[in-house]
Design a protein around this motif. Structure first.
Motif, mmCIF file in Angstrom:
data_model
loop_
_atom_site.group_PDB
_atom_site.id
_atom_site.type_symbol
_atom_site.label_atom_id
_atom_site.label_comp_id
_atom_site.label_asym_id
_atom_site.label_seq_id
_atom_site.Cartn_x
_atom_site.Cartn_y
_atom_site.Cartn_z
ATOM 1 N N THR A 141 0.833 -1.200 0.000
ATOM 2 C CA THR A 141 0.000 0.000 0.000
ATOM 3 C C THR A 141 0.869 1.252 0.000
ATOM 4 O OG1 THR A 141 -1.725 -1.193 1.213
ATOM 5 C CG2 THR A 141 -1.852 1.212 1.194
ATOM 6 N N VAL A 142 1.943 1.243 0.808
ATOM 7 C CA VAL A 142 2.881 2.368 0.810
ATOM 8 C C VAL A 142 3.464 2.568 -0.583
ATOM 9 C CG1 VAL A 142 5.081 3.223 1.702
ATOM 10 C CG2 VAL A 142 3.463 2.122 3.250
ATOM 11 N N PHE A 143 3.852 1.464 -1.235
ATOM 12 C CA PHE A 143 4.453 1.551 -2.572
ATOM 13 C C PHE A 143 3.497 2.198 -3.580
ATOM 14 C CE2 PHE A 143 4.532 -0.494 -6.787
ATOM 15 C CZ PHE A 143 5.738 0.028 -7.270
ATOM 16 N N VAL A 144 2.250 1.734 -3.602
ATOM 17 C CA VAL A 144 1.275 2.272 -4.561
ATOM 18 C C VAL A 144 1.004 3.746 -4.284
ATOM 19 C CG1 VAL A 144 -1.091 2.117 -5.418
ATOM 20 C CG2 VAL A 144 0.216 0.026 -4.972
ATOM 21 N N LEU A 145 0.823 4.093 -3.004
ATOM 22 C CA LEU A 145 0.566 5.488 -2.659
ATOM 23 C C LEU A 145 1.796 6.363 -2.922
ATOM 24 C CD1 LEU A 145 -1.528 5.116 0.623
ATOM 25 C CD2 LEU A 145 -2.337 5.647 -1.683
ATOM 26 N N PHE A 146 2.989 5.802 -2.682
ATOM 27 C CA PHE A 146 4.230 6.519 -3.003
ATOM 28 C C PHE A 146 4.276 6.842 -4.498
ATOM 29 C CE2 PHE A 146 8.577 6.560 -4.555
ATOM 30 C CZ PHE A 146 9.239 7.389 -3.669
ATOM 31 N N LEU A 147 3.931 5.855 -5.314
ATOM 32 C CA LEU A 147 3.935 6.050 -6.766
ATOM 33 C C LEU A 147 2.917 7.115 -7.170
ATOM 34 C CD1 LEU A 147 5.322 4.896 -9.295
ATOM 35 C CD2 LEU A 147 3.413 3.289 -9.503
ATOM 36 N N ALA A 148 1.724 7.055 -6.563
ATOM 37 C CA ALA A 148 0.692 8.053 -6.872
ATOM 38 C C ALA A 148 1.135 9.452 -6.468
ATOM 39 C CB ALA A 148 -0.613 7.677 -6.163
ATOM 40 N N TYR A 149 1.718 9.550 -5.275
ATOM 41 C CA TYR A 149 2.165 10.856 -4.781
ATOM 42 C C TYR A 149 3.316 11.394 -5.634
ATOM 43 C CZ TYR A 149 1.970 14.214 -0.878
ATOM 44 O OH TYR A 149 1.772 15.318 -0.094
ATOM 45 N N THR A 150 4.175 10.497 -6.109
ATOM 46 C CA THR A 150 5.261 10.902 -6.998
ATOM 47 C C THR A 150 4.700 11.526 -8.267
ATOM 48 O OG1 THR A 150 6.758 9.189 -6.155
ATOM 49 C CG2 THR A 150 7.240 10.094 -8.331
ATOM 50 N N PHE A 151 3.730 10.849 -8.877
ATOM 51 C CA PHE A 151 3.131 11.381 -10.099
ATOM 52 C C PHE A 151 2.430 12.708 -9.829
ATOM 53 C CE2 PHE A 151 4.158 7.513 -12.148
ATOM 54 C CZ PHE A 151 3.976 7.701 -13.515
ATOM 55 N N SER A 152 1.783 12.826 -8.664
ATOM 56 C CA SER A 152 1.092 14.078 -8.363
ATOM 57 C C SER A 152 2.082 15.225 -8.273
ATOM 58 C CB SER A 152 0.296 13.945 -7.050
ATOM 59 O OG SER A 152 1.120 14.081 -5.914
ATOM 60 N N TYR A 153 3.253 14.949 -7.712
ATOM 61 C CA TYR A 153 4.225 16.035 -7.577
ATOM 62 C C TYR A 153 4.950 16.331 -8.876
ATOM 63 C CZ TYR A 153 5.258 19.031 -3.690
ATOM 64 O OH TYR A 153 5.255 20.098 -2.827
ATOM 65 N N VAL A 154 5.124 15.318 -9.709
ATOM 66 C CA VAL A 154 5.655 15.580 -11.045
ATOM 67 C C VAL A 154 4.711 16.531 -11.773
ATOM 68 C CG1 VAL A 154 6.098 14.556 -13.306
ATOM 69 C CG2 VAL A 154 6.958 13.427 -11.253
ATOM 70 N N ASP A 155 3.419 16.248 -11.700
ATOM 71 C CA ASP A 155 2.443 17.088 -12.379
ATOM 72 C C ASP A 155 2.397 18.492 -11.791
ATOM 73 O OD1 ASP A 155 1.908 14.876 -13.857
ATOM 74 O OD2 ASP A 155 -0.055 14.458 -13.006
ATOM 75 N N ARG A 156 2.630 18.606 -10.489
ATOM 76 C CA ARG A 156 2.593 19.923 -9.844
ATOM 77 C C ARG A 156 3.851 20.735 -10.143
ATOM 78 N NH1 ARG A 156 1.621 20.509 -3.400
ATOM 79 N NH2 ARG A 156 -0.134 19.181 -4.015
ATOM 80 N N VAL A 157 5.006 20.075 -10.107
ATOM 81 C CA VAL A 157 6.288 20.787 -10.160
ATOM 82 C C VAL A 157 6.759 21.075 -11.571
ATOM 83 C CG1 VAL A 157 8.742 20.559 -9.538
ATOM 84 C CG2 VAL A 157 6.990 19.880 -7.928
ATOM 85 N N ILE A 158 6.207 20.371 -12.564
ATOM 86 C CA ILE A 158 6.704 20.528 -13.931
ATOM 87 C C ILE A 158 6.652 21.980 -14.392
ATOM 88 C CG2 ILE A 158 4.496 20.133 -15.094
ATOM 89 C CD1 ILE A 158 7.960 18.728 -16.074
ATOM 90 N N LEU A 159 5.762 22.777 -13.795
ATOM 91 C CA LEU A 159 5.656 24.194 -14.147
ATOM 92 C C LEU A 159 6.970 24.930 -13.916
ATOM 93 C CD1 LEU A 159 3.535 26.508 -14.919
ATOM 94 C CD2 LEU A 159 3.452 26.941 -12.453
ATOM 95 N N THR A 160 7.729 24.530 -12.875
ATOM 96 C CA THR A 160 8.957 25.247 -12.547
ATOM 97 C C THR A 160 10.029 25.090 -13.626
ATOM 98 O OG1 THR A 160 9.969 23.410 -11.306
ATOM 99 C CG2 THR A 160 8.482 24.866 -10.103
ATOM 100 N N ILE A 161 9.926 24.037 -14.434
ATOM 101 C CA ILE A 161 10.894 23.832 -15.522
ATOM 102 C C ILE A 161 10.567 24.720 -16.708
ATOM 103 C CG2 ILE A 161 12.036 22.064 -16.921
ATOM 104 C CD1 ILE A 161 12.122 21.542 -13.968
ATOM 105 N N LEU A 162 9.310 25.093 -16.811
ATOM 106 C CA LEU A 162 8.831 25.758 -18.012
ATOM 107 C C LEU A 162 8.647 27.264 -17.822
ATOM 108 C CD1 LEU A 162 6.134 23.048 -18.798
ATOM 109 C CD2 LEU A 162 8.447 23.184 -19.736
#
Length: 454
Positions: free
Chosen positions: A29-50
């Motif tokens: 469960t930690v692994f799946v939620l970790f993966l979900a949270y990782t994707f959520s932060y990728v989607d949130r932070v990608i703005l800083t690159i652009l």
């Protein structure tokens, strides 16, 4: 029963009659939620690159960019975040998590369709709506998978996805930006001619739909308060009653950790532009540099802070989670104050590593602290209020105030480091004072709740 006694009785969990879920299922469960949270932060932070291409094509300044980074998330989170937390305390948490993942993934892709500041703002708000449902349900779910003395590390691993995802976003974003930089416009199937920065949102957003499918394999555990399974016919404690019981502890917790989140979020948004504006690194070089530092030192910070909390907790220090907050706030002050005076890349990277290490040190234990003073039926909504404070103060006010200082006080983009230092040092000092004031109140609240559990 005191908190210390509760911890001690929870140690032989593996074969206890209380029937905690198996470690394999818990860590899956930690692994799946970790993966979900990782994707959520990728989607949130990608703005800083652009930053540069978005500012160029949409004609926006640093202050507006900071609003896209923060306020766009908070504006709907104010209503939906608490509502989704309330739902997570009473409904199936797995379903809330799945719907949230699908929502923010689709809305991230919609960011790639934006043609103006207003359209991008609304699409980013949609990303925030989706992400608002993940963590309250996720923290509540993990609280019912792990006994108290193991909960800090589990929540720390889950929370580490923030910094891991942020680092991944910076590195992948840098690679993508570099790859498409030679082609300002790209022709995509169905959509047609698209600016390269818009295509990046499709690339990072749509794969999240697969994570949503994976989250459908999660299991809903029995709800617990302390060591006891919450009976379906147990009388519920209203949220208002719960909040009034420990009002000062909750408010100081939210204020302290919200202020502590300011240096991390300011560095996350403005660290890469600082490396480009002051150190002369290209956007992709700055992204790689900050991304690698973030993945290594933020992950180390969260995991070591969480492990320290669990160790102190086993030794009987019921305020272990708040002690970790004090260490983090104090550890931030010196590197934050020195950072804008760096003129070469090596000392700048060293100070960035220290800032990101201490900036993330306490955020694995922040939600764990709430679970010690909150009964099960109110944990998700209390967590959503904590996340609301972090989002409004750390994600929105801190970075936006930094942009305002740069635009209207210093009036020089190259001086963004000074703006960041003024805002971040002030926030770290305020956080330390809030935690010191919270310590005795937290001990009292935790003892009171443990007796109620017994």
């Amino acid at each position: 029963m005191t908190v210390k006694e509760t911890i001690e009785t929870s140690l032989p969990v593996a074969g206890s009659a209380s029937g905690w879920p198996s470690p394999t299922l818990a860590w899956y469960t930690v692994f799946v939620l970790f993966l979900a949270y990782t994707f959520s932060y990728v989607d949130r932070v990608i703005l800083t690159i652009l930053v540069e291409p978005i500012q160029r094509d949409l004609g926006i300044n640093d202050s507006q960019l900071a609003l896209l980074h923060g306020l766009a998330f908070v504006i709907f989170y104010v209503v939906l975040g608490v509502s989704l937390g309330y739902a997570a305390d009473r409904a199936n948490r797995k379903r809330i998590i799945v719907i949230s993942i699908i929502t923010w993934s689709l809305m991230t892709a919609c960011c790639g369709l934006a043609k103006s500041f207003g359209q991008l703002f609304m699409a980013r708000a949609g990303v925030g709506v989706g992400e608002a449902g993940l963590s309250p349900a996720g923290y509540s779910l993990l609280g019912d998978y792990f006994p108290p003395h193991k909960r800090g590390l589990a929540l720390g691993v889950y929370t580490a996805a923030i910094v891991f995802g942020g680092g991944v976003a910076l590195i992948i974003g840098g690679l993508v930006v570099q790859a498409v930089s030679a082609h300002p416009t790209i022709n995509l199937p169905i959509i047609g001619a698209t600016r390269s920065w818009q295509a990046v949102f499709f690339i990072v957003g749509l794969p999240g739909l697969l994570v949503g499918l994976l989250a459908m394999t999660l299991k809903e555990p029995m709800r617990r308060t302390g060591e006891s399974i919450v009976s379906s016919n147990r009388s519920r404690v209203s949220f208002l009653t719960q909040f009034k019981r420990h009002k000062s502890s909750y408010l100081l917790h939210i204020v302290g950790f919200s202020m502590l989140s300011v240096p991390f979020n300011v560095t996350l948004l403005w660290g890469r532009p600082f490396l480009s504006r002051t150190m002369g690194l290209s956007p992709s070089q700055g992204a790689y540099t900050l991304g690698v530092i973030m993945m290594i030192f933020c992950t180390a910070g969260i995991l070591s802070g969480s492990a320290l909390s669990d160790r102190l907790l086993k030794q009987g220090h019921i305020d272990a989670t708040i002690r970790v907050g004090v260490i983090a706030a104090v550890g931030l002050v010196v590197p934050l104050a020195l950072f804008p005076f760096t003129t070469t890349i090596t000392p700048a990277c060293f100070l960035l590593a220290m800032i990101l290490y201490f900036g993330s040190f306490a955020f694995g234990v922040a939600p764990a602290a709430l679970q010690f003073i909150t009964q099960n039926e109110n944990r998700a909504v209390m967590t959503s209020l904590y996340l609301l404070g972090v989002s409004f103060i750390g994600l929105t006010a801190g970075p936006t105030l930094t942009g305002v200082f740069t635009d209207y006080v210093f009036k020089d983009k190259a001086l963004v480091g000074y703006s960041a230092a003024i805002v971040s040092v002030s926030a770290a000092v305020f956080a330390a004072l809030a935690f010191l004031y919270l310590l005795p109140r937290f001990r009292k609240a935790a003892d009171q709740e443990s007796r109620l559990w017994g």
